[in-house]
Design a protein around this motif. Structure first.
Motif, short mmCIF file in Angstrom:
data_model
loop_
_atom_site.label_atom_id
_atom_site.label_comp_id
_atom_site.label_asym_id
_atom_site.label_seq_id
_atom_site.Cartn_x
_atom_site.Cartn_y
_atom_site.Cartn_z
N ILE A 1 -0.07 -0.62 -7.09
CA ILE A 1 -1.41 -0.69 -7.91
C ILE A 1 -2.49 -0.67 -7.00
CG2 ILE A 1 -0.23 -1.92 -9.66
CD1 ILE A 1 -1.59 -4.42 -8.75
N GLY A 2 -2.37 -0.60 -5.57
CA GLY A 2 -3.62 -0.61 -4.80
C GLY A 2 -4.02 -1.66 -4.12
N LEU A 3 -3.39 -2.81 -4.41
CA LEU A 3 -3.99 -4.27 -3.85
C LEU A 3 -3.76 -4.29 -2.43
CD1 LEU A 3 -3.35 -6.58 -6.71
CD2 LEU A 3 -5.57 -5.67 -6.18
N MET A 4 -2.78 -3.48 -1.89
CA MET A 4 -2.34 -3.66 -0.57
C MET A 4 -2.13 -2.41 -0.08
SD MET A 4 0.48 -7.04 -0.75
CE MET A 4 0.64 -6.72 1.18
N ARG A 5 -2.39 -2.19 1.20
CA ARG A 5 -2.20 -0.85 1.96
C ARG A 5 -1.02 -0.93 2.68
NH1 ARG A 5 -6.73 3.56 2.72
NH2 ARG A 5 -5.38 5.32 3.35
N PRO A 6 -0.03 -0.21 2.94
CA PRO A 6 1.09 -0.52 3.90
C PRO A 6 0.67 -0.12 5.10
CG PRO A 6 1.40 1.58 2.44
CD PRO A 6 0.22 0.79 1.88
N GLN A 7 1.45 -0.57 5.99
CA GLN A 7 0.93 0.08 7.63
C GLN A 7 1.29 1.65 7.69
OE1 GLN A 7 2.07 -3.20 6.99
NE2 GLN A 7 -0.16 -3.84 7.77
N ARG A 8 2.22 1.94 7.05
CA ARG A 8 2.81 3.50 7.34
C ARG A 8 3.31 3.86 5.88
NH1 ARG A 8 4.95 2.11 12.36
NH2 ARG A 8 6.95 2.58 11.54
N GLY A 9 3.54 5.09 5.68
CA GLY A 9 4.10 5.66 4.44
C GLY A 9 3.34 6.18 3.49
N ASP A 10 3.92 6.87 2.57
CA ASP A 10 3.00 7.67 1.45
C ASP A 10 3.64 7.13 0.15
OD1 ASP A 10 1.51 9.78 0.51
OD2 ASP A 10 3.29 10.42 -0.27
N ILE A 11 2.49 6.55 -0.76
CA ILE A 11 2.69 6.22 -2.08
C ILE A 11 2.00 7.41 -2.84
CG2 ILE A 11 2.63 4.46 -3.86
CD1 ILE A 11 2.52 2.57 -1.62
N ARG A 12 2.86 7.98 -4.00
CA ARG A 12 2.14 8.60 -4.76
C ARG A 12 2.35 8.26 -6.24
NH1 ARG A 12 0.50 13.54 -2.64
NH2 ARG A 12 0.21 14.56 -4.58
N VAL A 13 1.38 8.12 -7.20
CA VAL A 13 1.53 7.37 -8.43
C VAL A 13 1.01 8.58 -9.38
CG1 VAL A 13 0.90 5.60 -10.12
CG2 VAL A 13 1.38 5.24 -7.78
N LEU A 14 2.07 8.90 -10.28
CA LEU A 14 1.54 9.83 -11.41
C LEU A 14 1.34 11.23 -10.94
CD1 LEU A 14 -0.40 7.40 -13.91
CD2 LEU A 14 1.99 8.33 -14.17
N GLY A 15 1.92 11.46 -9.63
CA GLY A 15 1.80 12.68 -8.98
C GLY A 15 0.64 12.67 -8.12
N GLN A 16 0.03 11.79 -8.01
CA GLN A 16 -1.11 11.55 -7.18
C GLN A 16 -1.21 10.70 -6.02
OE1 GLN A 16 -3.85 13.92 -7.80
NE2 GLN A 16 -2.59 14.57 -9.59
N PRO A 17 -1.56 10.96 -4.79
CA PRO A 17 -1.76 10.11 -3.52
C PRO A 17 -2.40 8.86 -4.15
CG PRO A 17 -3.28 11.70 -3.05
CD PRO A 17 -2.61 12.27 -4.49
N LEU A 18 -1.96 7.53 -3.88
CA LEU A 18 -2.81 6.41 -4.09
C LEU A 18 -4.02 6.18 -3.23
CD1 LEU A 18 -2.45 3.96 -6.07
CD2 LEU A 18 -1.12 2.83 -4.42
N PHE A 19 -3.73 6.40 -2.07
CA PHE A 19 -4.96 6.16 -1.21
C PHE A 19 -5.32 7.37 -0.55
CE2 PHE A 19 -2.21 2.56 -0.78
CZ PHE A 19 -2.95 1.41 -1.15
N SER A 20 -6.18 8.23 -1.68
CA SER A 20 -6.51 9.61 -1.25
C SER A 20 -7.64 9.64 -0.07
CB SER A 20 -6.88 10.15 -2.55
OG SER A 20 -7.78 9.81 -3.44
N GLY A 21 -8.58 8.54 -0.20
CA GLY A 21 -9.82 8.54 0.51
C GLY A 21 -10.97 8.96 -0.64
N ASP A 22 -10.77 9.76 -1.61
CA ASP A 22 -11.69 9.84 -2.65
C ASP A 22 -11.83 8.91 -3.50
OD1 ASP A 22 -13.00 10.82 -4.84
OD2 ASP A 22 -12.22 13.12 -4.66
#
Length: 252
Positions: free
Chosen positions: A52-73
């Motif tokens: 849900i974006g409350l914590m950011r992992p050190q590495r790796g990719d999380i996509r939710v509903l087809g979208q990157p969770l930490f897109s920078g946008d």
């Protein structure tokens, strides 16, 4: 094939020198009710907080509903977060706000709904979780444990999400209230077409609600699939966790 509602690849999570997840992969298909189980310290709630974006992992990719969770946008991230709802373990209601104000909070954050529309939507959500209009004026301290869960669920559904995430949804409830809450979640999931991810340690909740199970352990996913498939896996934690149900000869 449609994109999974959650797709996690190569996730690494570390707290200081403590490694929680090490290259964790997990894909959750749309329309499923996925239960995350694991021992204490296995990182299941941490994983939920990352989704849900409350914590950011050190590495790796999380996509939710087809979208990157930490897109920078920032705007894209904000829109994405409006497409899922979260029920925290203890409800996490705002103690200084009444029930109506708690449920209205995410609606007011949109900043384009008028007061009357928000009020009407809150009343609809209250009815969805089987609470009455008079309950809207109660403060969180005046609610029973079961009512706190229902109000928190109504707030999680306020923006009509596609994905619902639940952290120990039946924790603290007696067996009857737990069964009633599970039945409510199952009914809403069917009515609204939700995908659901829940963290639970309760086998009754898991067996009544989940269509798939993922077991966390050894910093990764030990097994994933239907409950029957997972129970057949030969791993010490899986044998221990599901052992009581096996020995009791239950339908789990």
């Amino acid at each position: 094939m449609s994109a999974p509602v959650i797709d996690i690849r190569g996730l690494v999570t570390r707290f200081g020198s403590h490694l929680v997840h090490d290259g964790l992969d997990l894909s959750i298909p749309a329309g499923e009710v996925m239960a995350l189980v694991g021992g204490s310290g296995s990182g299941k709630t941490t994983l939920l907080r990352q989704v849900i974006g409350l914590m950011r992992p050190q590495r790796g990719d999380i996509r939710v509903l087809g979208q990157p969770l930490f897109s920078g946008d920032l705007q894209a991230d904000r829109v994405l977060r409006q497409r899922f709802g979260m029920l925290f373990q203890q409800g996490a209601l705002f103690s200084a706000l009444n029930v109506l104000e708690n449920i209205a909070f995410p609606l007011r954050e949109l900043r384009w709904l008028d007061r009357e529309t928000i009020h009407d939507l809150v009343m609809i959500k209250l009815a969805m979780v089987e609470l009455e209009p008079r309950h809207a004026w109660l403060m969180p301290a005046e609610l029973s444990g079961g009512m706190v869960k229902r109000v928190a669920l109504a707030r999680a559904l306020a923006l009509e999400p596609e994905l619902l995430l639940l952290d120990e949804p039946t924790a603290g409830l007696d067996p009857d209230r737990s069964a009633a809450f599970v039945s409510l979640i199952r009914r809403l999931r069917d009515q609204l077409g939700l995908s659901v991810v829940l963290v639970t340690h309760d086998i009754d909740t898991l067996s009544a609600l989940a269509t798939r199970v993922a077991v966390l352990g050894d910093r990764r996913i030990l097994a994933e699939g239907t409950l029957d498939h997972v129970m057949k896996q030969d791993h010490p934690f899986i044998r221990s966790f599901f052992g009581a149900a096996r020995h009791a000869g239950s339908a789990y």
